[in-house]
Structures are given as structure tokens and as C-alpha cells.
Enzyme design. Structure first.
Site, short mmCIF file in Angstrom:
data_model
loop_
_atom_site.label_atom_id
_atom_site.label_comp_id
_atom_site.label_asym_id
_atom_site.label_seq_id
_atom_site.Cartn_x
_atom_site.Cartn_y
_atom_site.Cartn_z
N GLY A 157 9.80 -16.62 12.51
CA GLY A 157 10.39 -15.31 12.29
C GLY A 157 9.89 -14.27 13.28
O GLY A 157 10.66 -13.50 13.86
N ALA A 158 8.57 -14.24 13.46
CA ALA A 158 7.98 -13.29 14.39
C ALA A 158 8.46 -13.55 15.82
O ALA A 158 8.76 -12.62 16.58
CB ALA A 158 6.46 -13.37 14.32
N GLU A 180 10.40 -21.07 7.02
CA GLU A 180 8.94 -21.07 6.94
C GLU A 180 8.44 -20.08 5.88
O GLU A 180 7.24 -19.79 5.82
CB GLU A 180 8.32 -20.73 8.31
CG GLU A 180 8.36 -21.90 9.28
CD GLU A 180 7.61 -21.62 10.57
OE1 GLU A 180 7.20 -22.58 11.23
OE2 GLU A 180 7.43 -20.44 10.94
N ASP A 235 13.12 -20.49 19.16
CA ASP A 235 13.08 -19.14 18.60
C ASP A 235 13.53 -18.11 19.64
O ASP A 235 14.22 -17.15 19.31
CB ASP A 235 11.68 -18.81 18.13
CG ASP A 235 11.18 -19.77 17.06
OD1 ASP A 235 12.01 -20.26 16.28
OD2 ASP A 235 9.96 -20.03 17.01
N GLY A 258 4.92 -18.00 14.86
CA GLY A 258 5.71 -18.00 13.63
C GLY A 258 7.16 -17.82 13.99
O GLY A 258 7.51 -16.95 14.80
N THR A 300 21.80 -27.36 18.91
CA THR A 300 21.12 -27.33 20.19
C THR A 300 20.79 -28.76 20.61
O THR A 300 20.47 -29.61 19.78
CB THR A 300 19.84 -26.48 20.14
OG1 THR A 300 18.99 -26.96 19.11
CG2 THR A 300 20.20 -25.03 19.85
N LEU A 301 20.85 -29.01 21.92
CA LEU A 301 20.73 -30.36 22.46
C LEU A 301 19.58 -30.51 23.45
O LEU A 301 19.61 -31.37 24.33
CB LEU A 301 22.05 -30.75 23.15
CG LEU A 301 23.33 -30.57 22.33
CD1 LEU A 301 24.56 -30.76 23.20
CD2 LEU A 301 23.36 -31.54 21.15
N GLY A 307 21.49 -28.48 26.61
CA GLY A 307 22.09 -27.22 26.22
C GLY A 307 22.39 -27.16 24.74
O GLY A 307 21.57 -27.51 23.90
N SER A 312 17.49 -30.37 26.56
CA SER A 312 17.78 -30.19 27.99
C SER A 312 19.27 -30.28 28.31
O SER A 312 19.68 -29.98 29.43
CB SER A 312 17.02 -31.23 28.81
OG SER A 312 17.40 -32.54 28.43
#
Length: 293
Positions: free
Chosen positions: A41-42, A140, A246, A39, A213-214, A218, A216
Site C-alpha cells: 500500500g505504501a 496485506e 507496486d 509495504g 501482468t506478464l 509486459g 518481462s
């Protein structure tokens, strides 16, 4: 150390490995079936707490074995689980995950108890949110809950991606989509992402520190002068990318909570996620601080 609260999902991941992702109408064979706490958040709460941050998790689980296993995993990482809601008669959120030979995944999420992270529940724990310094959100849980939660510093990881109203984006501290997600967020799904252009769009909408975010390559953001700034990825052989984003978010939040600059936080997060992709699963793959150092 600043306090972090993560308002978001808690799932149990059912993971199998495939040679290739199935196409429409296609059946493929899976190898094994692993149950792993997950999850978004978790995962973010786990990553930040496991690295030493002061983290409280706000969310909901069912009164079932998956919920108990999820709570134990969070406690293991040092997350404060006191305010997580346990709901009778509802299953803990579930994610069905297929990981291919390159370590990439396809995920189906069944919300379960996550749908009960509603405004009434948030009101019952509002004092916890107000006492925190950094609030981390994803998509979510019910969208109206995301819009309702506020804080001093708010980090939004807009996944699963959807178009977001300007009134939500305005005033957020950090919004961190990938290249596919940002186009959905801006209502331009199907167009090719141009990172610098999209970052400036988020900035103009009121985001203090937009990040894309890209994979591989970065990630990138804008410096204080509004110029494109890239943070390269740490090269690693991917085994399973589940939860890597995450892990990145949690590690970034942990570094920011320690008082580091965004640039330092992104570098720290890049190292954390690079380690995570070399191991299977989400939470079990997240690194301890000594590994990053």
C-alpha cells in the site's frame, strides 16, 4: 486531477542479497542488510504521489522508529499522511526480503500494525474515502477490510494472492494480478495461466477492466470489443524487482487520475516499473516523472 486514496499496508523492508534463494533446510550467506520503507500500500501511494498525483494514504504503523521512517518516506513523495493510524505497543509491519543475483526476490511479511486496519478505523476515515475518485486496495491488510471498502473507481492488486469470492470481484473497476496470482484468485492454483481465458473469466465476474501482468513480457487486458490487447514491457536490466508491481500500479493510477485512457496508463506504468527494477529497493527505486518522460 482526480483524488487517489490508498487503503493498505505499510512495512519496513529488511533486504539482503544472496547468490541464490535457499531451498528447504538450506542455509545461504547474505550480503549486507538494508532498511527501506515498503509495504504494497505504501509503495503504491509513494509511486503515484511521486509522479504528481493527489494521494492520501490510509493505513497503520507502530509507534516505533520503523513507523516514523515510513511516514517520512511517504511525506517525501508528497503523500497525505494525516489519516495514518499510529498504534502504541504494536510494531510496524515488517518484510524480510532476499534478492538473488538475477534481481528476483523472496519475501516474508509480518503484518504488525497492518492487522489493525480494521472496519472501525475505516469508518473513522470514511469521509476521506468517499471524497476520493480512485481507491487502491491490496491484500496485506485484514481481508474483511478489503471487502468493506468501496469507492467510485476501485483498483485491486490481489497480493498476497488468495481465492476471492465473486461478491468481492463483482463491480471492481480494475483487478491486476500476475500469472501466478490470477490462478489463486480464481481458485485454480496449480493450473497453467492462459491469460486471455482468465481475463474473460474476470470480465464475466464483473470486473470492468481486468489486467494480467506478464513480467518481462509486459501485461495484457481486453479492449472494448473483448479482444486480447498486449502492452509490451520496456526492456531493462533488473537489479532488484522488489516493489516493481507496486510501482506499476501507482503509476497506472496516477495516469488514470490525469484522465488518460487505460492503454496510455499501462504504457506509462510499464516505463515506470522498467526504471524501478534497475535500482535497489522499493520506494527509493521509484522514478520521478521527468525520468519516465
Amino acid at each position: 486531477m482526480k483524488k487517489i486514496v490508498v487503503v493498505g499496508s505499510i512495512n519496513m523492508d529488511y533486504v539482503t542479497h544472496v547468490q541464490q534463494q535457499p531451498g528447504v533446510g538450506e542455509t545461504v550467506s547474505g550480503q549486507g542488510l538494508d532498511l527501506k520503507p515498503g509495504g504494497k500500500g505504501a509503495n503504491q501511494a509513494y509511486a503515484a504521489a511521486y509522479l504528481g498525483a493527489d494521494v492520501t494514504k490510509i493505513g497503520a504503523v507502530g509507534n516505533d522508529a520503523a513507523g516514523r521512517m515510513s511516514l517520512e518516506s511517504l511525506k517525501h513523495a508528497g503523500v497525505n499522511t494525516e489519516y495514518i493510524r499510529t498504534v502504541k505497543g504494536v510494531s510496524t509491519g515488517t518484510a524480510l526480503i532476499a534478492v538473488n543475483a538475477e534481481g528476483d526476490n523472496s519475501i516474508i511479511v509480518i503484518p504488525g500494525a497492518n492487522e489493525l486496519v480494521d472496519r472501525a478505523y475505516v469508518d473513522s476515515v470514511k469521509h476521506v474515502i468517499e471524497a476520493s475518485d480512485i481507491v487502491i486496495l491490496q491484500l496485506e491488510i485484514p481481508f474483511e477490510t478489503v471487502c468493506y471498502v468501496a469507492g467510485k473507481t476501485v483498483i485491486l492488486d490481489p497480493a498476497p494472492a488468495r481465492e476471492l469470492p465473486k461478491e468481492l470481484i463483482c463491480g471492481l473497476t480494475i483487478v491486476k494480478p500476475n500469472q501466478t496470482e490470477i490462478m489463486k484468485v480464481l481458485g485454480r492454483e496449480g493450473e497453467t495461466c492462459q491469460p486471455e481465458r482468465e481475463l474473460h473469466t474476470l470480465k464475466e465476474m464483473g470486473v470492468a477492466h481486468p489486467i494480467i501482468t506478464l513480467g518481462s513480457d509486459g501485461c495484457c487486458t481486453l479492449d472494448e470489443s473483448g479482444n486480447l490487447e498486449r502492452v509490451p514491457a520496456v526492456k531493462a536490466k533488473a537489479v532488484d524487482t522488489t516493489g516493481a508491481g507496486d510501482c506499476f500500479t501507482g503509476a497506472m493510477a496516477c495516469s488514470l487520475a490525469e484522465g488518460n485512457s487505460l492503454e496510455k496508463a499501462l504504457e506509462f506504468a510499464a516505463k515506470a516499473s522498467a526504471i524501478a527494477v534497475t535500482r535497489a529497493g522499493a520506494q527509493p527505486s521509484f522514478p520521478a516523472r521527468k525520468e519516465i518522460l
